[in-house]
Design an enzyme around this catalytic site. Structure first.
Site, short mmCIF file in Angstrom:
data_model
loop_
_atom_site.label_atom_id
_atom_site.label_comp_id
_atom_site.label_asym_id
_atom_site.label_seq_id
_atom_site.Cartn_x
_atom_site.Cartn_y
_atom_site.Cartn_z
CG HIS A 1 -2.00 -0.99 1.21
ND1 HIS A 1 -3.28 -0.69 0.84
CD2 HIS A 1 -1.99 -2.30 1.48
CE1 HIS A 1 -4.03 -1.77 0.89
NE2 HIS A 1 -3.26 -2.77 1.28
CG ASP B 1 -5.16 2.39 1.44
OD1 ASP B 1 -4.14 2.02 0.84
OD2 ASP B 1 -6.04 1.60 1.86
CD1 TRP C 1 16.20 -14.03 1.31
CD2 TRP C 1 18.32 -14.77 1.36
NE1 TRP C 1 16.96 -13.07 1.90
CE2 TRP C 1 18.27 -13.49 1.95
CE3 TRP C 1 19.55 -15.43 1.28
CZ2 TRP C 1 19.40 -12.85 2.47
CZ3 TRP C 1 20.67 -14.80 1.79
CH2 TRP C 1 20.59 -13.52 2.37
CG HIS D 1 1.56 -13.33 -2.22
ND1 HIS D 1 2.38 -12.58 -3.03
CD2 HIS D 1 1.00 -12.44 -1.36
CE1 HIS D 1 2.30 -11.30 -2.69
NE2 HIS D 1 1.47 -11.20 -1.68
CG ASN E 1 1.94 -3.60 -5.08
OD1 ASN E 1 1.97 -2.54 -5.68
ND2 ASN E 1 1.18 -3.78 -4.01
CB SER E 2 3.81 -9.98 -6.36
OG SER E 2 4.30 -9.65 -5.08
CD GLU F 1 6.95 -5.59 -7.40
OE1 GLU F 1 7.42 -6.69 -7.01
OE2 GLU F 1 6.62 -4.69 -6.61
C1 LIG Z 1 -7.10 -5.53 -0.84
O1 LIG Z 1 -7.78 -6.44 -0.03
C2 LIG Z 1 -7.13 -6.88 1.11
C3 LIG Z 1 -5.86 -6.47 1.46
C4 LIG Z 1 -5.28 -6.94 2.65
C5 LIG Z 1 -3.97 -6.49 3.04
O2 LIG Z 1 -3.81 -6.10 4.31
C6 LIG Z 1 -2.62 -5.63 4.75
C7 LIG Z 1 -2.53 -5.24 6.10
C8 LIG Z 1 -1.34 -4.77 6.56
O3 LIG Z 1 -1.27 -4.38 7.85
C9 LIG Z 1 -0.22 -4.68 5.74
C10 LIG Z 1 -0.30 -5.07 4.40
O4 LIG Z 1 0.71 -5.01 3.63
C11 LIG Z 1 -1.51 -5.55 3.89
C12 LIG Z 1 -1.65 -5.96 2.56
C13 LIG Z 1 -2.89 -6.45 2.17
O5 LIG Z 1 -3.12 -6.91 0.93
C14 LIG Z 1 -2.35 -6.55 -0.18
O6 LIG Z 1 -2.53 -5.19 -0.51
C15 LIG Z 1 -1.87 -4.81 -1.72
C16 LIG Z 1 -2.10 -3.34 -1.95
O7 LIG Z 1 -3.45 -3.03 -2.07
C17 LIG Z 1 -2.36 -5.62 -2.94
O8 LIG Z 1 -3.72 -5.36 -3.22
C18 LIG Z 1 -2.21 -7.08 -2.63
O9 LIG Z 1 -2.81 -7.82 -3.66
C19 LIG Z 1 -2.85 -7.44 -1.32
O10 LIG Z 1 -2.52 -8.78 -1.03
C20 LIG Z 1 -5.97 -7.81 3.48
C21 LIG Z 1 -7.25 -8.21 3.11
O11 LIG Z 1 -8.03 -9.07 3.85
C22 LIG Z 1 -7.42 -9.75 4.89
C23 LIG Z 1 -7.82 -7.75 1.93
O12 LIG Z 1 -9.03 -8.17 1.57
O1 UDP Z 2 10.51 -10.75 0.30
C1 UDP Z 2 9.83 -9.86 -0.23
C2 UDP Z 2 8.40 -9.85 -0.21
C3 UDP Z 2 7.72 -8.82 -0.83
N1 UDP Z 2 8.41 -7.83 -1.45
C4 UDP Z 2 7.69 -6.69 -2.09
O2 UDP Z 2 6.56 -6.35 -1.30
C5 UDP Z 2 5.48 -5.98 -2.15
C6 UDP Z 2 4.31 -6.88 -1.82
O3 UDP Z 2 3.14 -6.36 -2.37
P1 UDP Z 2 2.01 -7.27 -2.95
O4 UDP Z 2 0.90 -6.40 -3.39
O5 UDP Z 2 2.55 -8.19 -3.96
O6 UDP Z 2 1.55 -8.19 -1.75
P2 UDP Z 2 1.31 -7.93 -0.18
O7 UDP Z 2 2.60 -8.26 0.46
O8 UDP Z 2 0.90 -6.51 0.01
O9 UDP Z 2 0.28 -8.91 0.13
C7 UDP Z 2 5.94 -6.14 -3.58
O10 UDP Z 2 6.33 -4.87 -4.08
C8 UDP Z 2 7.17 -7.04 -3.46
O11 UDP Z 2 8.15 -6.77 -4.45
C9 UDP Z 2 9.79 -7.84 -1.50
O12 UDP Z 2 10.43 -6.95 -2.08
N2 UDP Z 2 10.45 -8.86 -0.89
#
Ligand SMILES: COc1cc(-c2[o+]c3cc(O)cc([O-])c3cc2O[C@@H]2O[C@H](CO)[C@H](O)[C@H](O)[C@H]2O)cc(OC)c1O
Ligand code: UDP
Length: 483
Positions: A17, A119, A344, A365, A369-370, A373
């Protein structure tokens, strides 16, 4: 330059985020060419680990010389009894509303606040933004497919029983996507966790109040879904929110390490496109039984691999720990795979790894963002969704974008993946003559080109960013032009 307007961004903590919202803000700033500044309101992250991660990003950007001012908001109490991160984030930010209002109002005398961008979990802040008569935008760091679903939640509720999507027999209509089997619904909505459904529905409704939703996607990636939202197919009878598809927004900065990372040095010694990379995001980890299956699958595939293996979070936290490899990996595994595999146990430089010529595939997963990328660097994927909206992202990746080889998961056994299934998918993705693998690799390469074109001069996302900046710089109009 005195009295320039400012755009206020209120990002959420967490890598996916915070970095994404900050990078989007920087792209607005660059497109505005000095016409406005950026003000970032920093909410104290709820855990020390996340707070120090946010602080790292703030410190780095604060010395970048860009027109960004960071304002740290006062800490508030944590809401109690939250069922999941979505509810926590939504309620936590509600408690910040008076501080957000004071911070924005305090900017007034020196610079006009041209827009406030929050956000996707922070729409509760709209009340104070409206009171201050400032245009409100959402920054949506997940895919447009999830935005479409969130907008559809009020209507979908009518088809659901108390057991949620899990008990649904028909497919789910997410406009712009092929029919979605209920098992691909986001983890946070599948189970009968009515509180999180309520919160996603709440935000979906409030998106309609925004002047626009800025989405980290592009027309080339999710054109049919963006069109479906713009045509009002997600909110029949209502005016669809204006969309600004400005992505892929990816941060390409570095963490100033002097030496190349050990993972990168290891990759330097591998042949081109020979390594499958496995990484499960900032919050992902696997249980011991699943780790054993992954190890067996990788060993049997015969392919080279770089596996980011994290340990389970300690109680009361959500971030994975550094793994104890001796405890987690089957005996003899490291010896048997020496020379062709690296495990790792900690955070890894994912973007740098994906950009490396030795990487030929990515078991991900499916954090958005992944995915972006991986597509940017043309790396085909094997989706292994875990939490949040990732199951829907995985469906879109296979059924929509097409740059992936599907991985079969046992949905009745907690989405368990057998070793043989991982071996099969890795073999298809990493080589061999199967049409499925060839298609995934070709589509990934083509999508990389399309993504780069979208954000380049004259590309669709670049044009959307320019229209958005023009819209922000003039006073509010009834414009809905940027679809
Ligand atoms: C978008 O829907 C959900 C997102 C999350 C979620 O929650 C979260 C909480 C944190 O404290 C730190 C995080 O990094 C984080 C990340 C996260 O999901 C990821 O968000 C990214 C940016 O929007 C991206 O969308 C990724 O695909 C998400 O995996 C949690 C959740 O339910 C548990 C959601 O529905
Ligand atoms: O070991 C790790 C794990 C995650 N990331 C970075 O963390 C972000 C993860 O964001 P994503 O939306 O994919 O998933 P989230 O972790 O928010 O569920 C991406 O930019 C990844 O490149 C990284 O650099 N190293």
């Amino acid at each position: 330059m005195a009295c320039r307007p400012t755009v206020v961004v209120v990002p959420k903590w967490g890598s996916g985020h915070f970095i994404s919202a900050l990078e989007a803000g920087k792209r607005l700033l660059a497109t505005g060419r000095g016409a406005f500044t950026l003000t970032v309101l920093v909410i104290h992250a709820p855990s020390e680990a996340m707070a120090s991660e946010v602080q790292g990003h703030v410190c780095r950007e604060a010395v970048s010389g860009l027109d960004i001012r960071f304002l740290q908001l006062p800490a508030v109490e944590h809401p109690t009894c939250c069922v999941d991160p979505a509810e926590f984030a939504s309620r936590y930010v509600q408690l910040h509303a008076p501080h957000v209002k004071a911070a924005i109002a305090g900017l007034g005398p020196s610079s006009r606040v041209a827009a406030v961008v929050v956000d996707l979990f922070f729409t509760a802040l709209f009340d104070v933004v409206h009171e201050l008569a400032v245009p409100a935008y959402v920054y949506f760091s997940s895919p447009a497919a999830f935005l479409a679903l969130m907008l559809r939640l009020p209507a979908l509720r009518e088809d659901l029983t108390g057991a949620g999507f899990e008990a649904m027999e028909s497919t789910v209509d997410v406009p712009g996507l092929p029919p979605v089997p209920p098992s691909y619904m986001p983890a946070c909505l599948v189970k009968a966790k009515i509180e999180s459904y309520d919160w996603f529905e709440y935000h979906g409704r409030r998106f309609m109040e925004a002047r626009g939703v800025i989405v980290n996607t592009s027309l080339e990636l999710e054109g049919s879904i963006l069109a479906a939202i713009a045509d009002g197919r997600c909110v029949p009878g209502l005016r669809a929110p204006a969309l600004h598809a400005i992505g892929p927004v990816i941060w390409f900065g570095s963490t100033d390490d002097e030496q190349p990372h050990e993972c990168v040095r290891w990759l330097d010694a591998q042949p081109p496109a020979s390594v499958v990379f496995l990484c499960f995001g900032s919050m992902g980890s696997l249980d011991a039984a699943q780790v054993r299956e992954v190890a067996a699958g990788l060993e049997r595939s015969g392919h080279r691999f770089l596996w980011v293996l994290r340990g389970r979070p300690v109680a009361g936290t959500r971030l994975p720990t550094d793994a104890d490899l001796a405890e987690l990996l089957p005996e003899g595994f490291l010896k048997a795979t020496a020379g062709r595999g690296l495990v790792w146990p900690a955070w890894a430089p994912q973007r740098e790894i994906l950009s490396h010529a030795a990487v030929g595939g990515f078991v991900t997963h499916c954090g958005w963002n992944s995915i972006l990328e991986s597509l940017w660097f043309g790396v085909p994927m094997i989706p292994w969704p875990l939490y949040g909206e990732q199951h829907l992202n995985a469906f879109e990746l296979v059924a929509g974008v097409g740059a992936a080889v599907e991985l079969e998961m046992d949905r009745r056994k907690g989405f368990f993946v057998e070793a043989g299934e991982l071996e099969r998918a890795v073999r298809i993705l990493m080589g061999g003559a199967s049409d499925e693998g060839k298609k995934a690799r070709k589509t990934a390469a083509e999508t990389s080109t399309a993504c780069r074109k979208a954000v380049g001069e004259g590309g669709s996302s670049c044009a959307a960013l320019q229209r958005l900046v023009r819209e922000i710089l003039v006073l509010p109009t009834a414009g809905n032009e940027t679809r």
